[in-house]
Scaffold this motif. Structure first.
Motif, PDB file in Angstrom:
ATOM      1  N   ARG A   1     -55.917   7.263  -7.149  1.00 49.35           N
ATOM      2  CA  ARG A   1     -54.592   6.389  -7.550  1.00 49.35           C
ATOM      3  C   ARG A   1     -53.423   7.341  -7.721  1.00 49.35           C
ATOM      4  NH1 ARG A   1     -57.392   3.041  -6.352  1.00 49.35           N
ATOM      5  NH2 ARG A   1     -57.959   1.080  -7.433  1.00 49.35           N
ATOM      6  N   GLY A   2     -52.475   7.191  -6.715  1.00 51.15           N
ATOM      7  CA  GLY A   2     -51.114   8.191  -6.614  1.00 51.15           C
ATOM      8  C   GLY A   2     -50.499   8.110  -8.003  1.00 51.15           C
ATOM      9  N   PHE A   3     -49.862   9.411  -7.930  1.00 50.83           N
ATOM     10  CA  PHE A   3     -49.119   9.855  -8.997  1.00 50.83           C
ATOM     11  C   PHE A   3     -47.786   8.718  -9.158  1.00 50.83           C
ATOM     12  CE2 PHE A   3     -51.586  13.344  -8.723  1.00 50.83           C
ATOM     13  CZ  PHE A   3     -51.464  13.958 -10.262  1.00 50.83           C
ATOM     14  N   GLU A   4     -47.534   8.163 -10.397  1.00 50.44           N
ATOM     15  CA  GLU A   4     -46.494   7.410 -10.779  1.00 50.44           C
ATOM     16  C   GLU A   4     -45.957   7.900 -11.949  1.00 50.44           C
ATOM     17  OE1 GLU A   4     -48.426   3.546 -11.347  1.00 50.44           O
ATOM     18  OE2 GLU A   4     -48.745   3.358  -9.253  1.00 50.44           O
ATOM     19  N   ARG A   5     -44.697   7.822 -12.351  1.00 50.81           N
ATOM     20  CA  ARG A   5     -43.985   7.856 -13.386  1.00 50.81           C
ATOM     21  C   ARG A   5     -44.637   6.837 -14.465  1.00 50.81           C
ATOM     22  NH1 ARG A   5     -38.673   9.495 -15.138  1.00 50.81           N
ATOM     23  NH2 ARG A   5     -38.034   9.698 -12.814  1.00 50.81           N
TER      24      ARG A   5
ATOM     25  N   ALA B   1     -43.783   7.028 -18.399  1.00 51.73           N
ATOM     26  CA  ALA B   1     -42.893   6.872 -19.321  1.00 51.73           C
ATOM     27  C   ALA B   1     -42.003   8.181 -19.233  1.00 51.73           C
ATOM     28  CB  ALA B   1     -43.706   6.720 -20.625  1.00 51.73           C
ATOM     29  N   GLY B   2     -40.697   7.854 -19.309  1.00 51.54           N
ATOM     30  CA  GLY B   2     -39.633   9.045 -19.479  1.00 51.54           C
ATOM     31  C   GLY B   2     -39.935   9.871 -18.377  1.00 51.54           C
ATOM     32  N   ASP B   3     -40.154  11.078 -18.817  1.00 56.33           N
ATOM     33  CA  ASP B   3     -40.449  12.457 -18.003  1.00 56.33           C
ATOM     34  C   ASP B   3     -41.845  12.686 -17.585  1.00 56.33           C
ATOM     35  OD1 ASP B   3     -40.714  13.222 -20.209  1.00 56.33           O
ATOM     36  OD2 ASP B   3     -39.240  14.615 -20.500  1.00 56.33           O
ATOM     37  N   GLU B   4     -42.537  11.597 -17.668  1.00 55.45           N
ATOM     38  CA  GLU B   4     -44.055  12.084 -17.371  1.00 55.45           C
ATOM     39  C   GLU B   4     -44.630  11.148 -16.330  1.00 55.45           C
ATOM     40  OE1 GLU B   4     -46.720  11.885 -21.016  1.00 55.45           O
ATOM     41  OE2 GLU B   4     -47.414   9.915 -20.001  1.00 55.45           O
ATOM     42  N   LEU B   5     -45.478  11.702 -15.608  1.00 58.11           N
ATOM     43  CA  LEU B   5     -46.258  11.098 -14.692  1.00 58.11           C
ATOM     44  C   LEU B   5     -47.777  11.386 -14.588  1.00 58.11           C
ATOM     45  CD1 LEU B   5     -45.673  13.226 -11.293  1.00 58.11           C
ATOM     46  CD2 LEU B   5     -44.370  13.853 -13.266  1.00 58.11           C
ATOM     47  N   GLN B   6     -48.574  10.380 -13.648  1.00 57.76           N
ATOM     48  CA  GLN B   6     -49.858  10.418 -13.945  1.00 57.76           C
ATOM     49  C   GLN B   6     -50.465  10.033 -12.766  1.00 57.76           C
ATOM     50  OE1 GLN B   6     -51.815   7.550 -16.734  1.00 57.76           O
ATOM     51  NE2 GLN B   6     -52.559   9.405 -17.725  1.00 57.76           N
ATOM     52  N   GLY B   7     -51.629  10.576 -12.370  1.00 57.64           N
ATOM     53  CA  GLY B   7     -52.242  10.167 -11.307  1.00 57.64           C
ATOM     54  C   GLY B   7     -54.175  10.411 -11.379  1.00 57.64           C
ATOM     55  N   VAL B   8     -54.805   9.943 -10.553  1.00 54.91           N
ATOM     56  CA  VAL B   8     -56.173   9.849 -10.744  1.00 54.91           C
ATOM     57  C   VAL B   8     -56.751  10.417  -9.496  1.00 54.91           C
ATOM     58  CG1 VAL B   8     -58.362   8.374 -11.127  1.00 54.91           C
ATOM     59  CG2 VAL B   8     -56.106   7.770 -12.128  1.00 54.91           C
TER      60      VAL B   8
ATOM     61  N   GLU C   1     -52.220   0.194 -10.065  1.00 58.65           N
ATOM     62  CA  GLU C   1     -51.098   1.017 -10.689  1.00 58.65           C
ATOM     63  C   GLU C   1     -51.759   1.972 -11.553  1.00 58.65           C
ATOM     64  OE1 GLU C   1     -48.136  -1.424 -12.492  1.00 58.65           O
ATOM     65  OE2 GLU C   1     -47.168  -1.739 -10.415  1.00 58.65           O
ATOM     66  N   THR C   2     -51.532   3.096 -11.239  1.00 56.90           N
ATOM     67  CA  THR C   2     -51.837   4.229 -12.224  1.00 56.90           C
ATOM     68  C   THR C   2     -51.701   4.067 -13.642  1.00 56.90           C
ATOM     69  OG1 THR C   2     -51.836   5.686 -10.281  1.00 56.90           O
ATOM     70  CG2 THR C   2     -52.075   6.628 -12.631  1.00 56.90           C
ATOM     71  N   ARG C   3     -50.622   3.650 -13.952  1.00 57.43           N
ATOM     72  CA  ARG C   3     -50.176   3.578 -15.273  1.00 57.43           C
ATOM     73  C   ARG C   3     -50.941   2.347 -16.151  1.00 57.43           C
ATOM     74  NH1 ARG C   3     -46.031   2.675 -12.538  1.00 57.43           N
ATOM     75  NH2 ARG C   3     -44.296   1.715 -12.643  1.00 57.43           N
ATOM     76  N   ALA C   4     -51.499   1.424 -15.387  1.00 57.34           N
ATOM     77  CA  ALA C   4     -52.305   0.429 -15.862  1.00 57.34           C
ATOM     78  C   ALA C   4     -53.776   0.827 -16.011  1.00 57.34           C
ATOM     79  CB  ALA C   4     -52.072  -0.849 -14.964  1.00 57.34           C
TER      80      ALA C   4
END
Length: 201
Positions: free
Chosen positions: A33-37, A39-46, A82-85
Motif C-alpha cells: 500500500r503506497g505511502f500517503e499523508r 496527518a499533518g507532516d506524517e506519512l505511512q506505507g505498507v 488507502e493506507t491511512r484506513a
C-alpha cells in the motif's frame, strides 16, 4: 506485514516536505500500500519486503529530516485501498516506533512483539549512526560502489587513485555495513512472515 510511519522533524520551523518525499518514495520503492499523508507532516506505507523496508528506512533517516518508525505485526484483512484506513497491530507498532524514533539513535526505531524486534532495531540504529558519521568523501565513493561501479571505475570517476577509493570505503565501513544491511533486511522479512503466521497480535 511491515508498516513504516515517517514524521517530519522540526516541521514547525520549516517548510512542509511531505509531498516531495511522497513523490520520491513512489518512484523508488514498491509498496503493498503506497505511502500517503496520514496527518499533518506524517506519512505511512505498507510493505512486505524486509530488505526494501530497511533500505527505505535508512535512506529516509539519513537525510536528517525525518523520524522513521517501523512496525511489524499482522494487519486486518482485507486491507483497504488507502493506507491511512489500515488497521491492526502492525499499524499500532509503527505508531509506537515513530514516537520513539524522535529520541532514538539515528532517528529510527522498530517495534513488534517478542525479542526479535529489539535485535533488529539495534542493528538498524547502528547502521543509521554509521551512515550519519561518514565523511562526505567516503559517502561519495560508497554511493558509487553501491550503484555497481568497481573501485577502479570509482577512481576514474573521482579522479583519485584506487588506493584512495579503498581507504575511503574502509573508513566508512561500506562493505561491513552492506552485509549487515542485507542480513537485517532478510531477518525483517522472516520476522514479518512469522508475525503474519498468527503471532503478530
Amino acid at each position: 506485514m511491515i508498516v513504516i510511519t515517517i514524521d517530519q522533524r522540526r516541521s514547525r520551523s520549516g517548510p512542509d516536505k511531505v509531498e516531495s518525499l511522497l513523490r520520491r518514495l513512489d518512484g523508488e520503492y514498491n509498496a503493498v500500500r503506497g505511502f500517503e499523508r496520514t496527518a499533518g507532516d506524517e506519512l505511512q506505507g505498507v510493505l512486505d519486503d524486509g530488505v526494501m523496508a530497511v533500505a527505505l528506512a535508512l535512506d529516509v533517516a539519513h537525510t536528517g529530516e525525518w523520524s522513521v518508525g517501523i512496525g511489524v505485526g499482522s494487519v486486518q484483512t482485507p486491507m483497504p485501498r488507502e493506507t491511512r484506513a489500515g488497521r491492526g497491530p502492525a499499524f499500532e507498532y509503527a505508531r509506537d516506533a515513530v514516537e520513539r524514533a524522535k529520541n532514538s539513535s539515528g532517528a529510527l526505531a522498530l517495534s513488534g512483539p517478542g525479542p526479535e524486534a529489539e535485535r533488529i532495531e539495534a542493528e538498524l540504529q547502528l547502521l543509521a549512526l554509521v551512515n550519519a558519521r561518514r565523511t562526505k568523501t567516503s559517502a561519495e565513493a560508497g554511493t558509487l560502489v553501491s550503484q555497481g561501479l568497481t573501485q577502479q571505475q570509482v577512481a576514474a570517476r573521482l579522479e583519485i587513485s584506487q588506493q584512495a577509493v579503498s581507504a575511503r570505503l574502509a573508513s566508512g565501513l561500506w562493505y561491513e555495513t552492506a552485509r549487515l544491511t542485507n542480513l537485517a533486511g532478510r531477518a525483517l522479512t522472516d520476522y514479518s512472515m512469522t508475525m503474519e503466521g498468527g503471532q503478530g497480535s
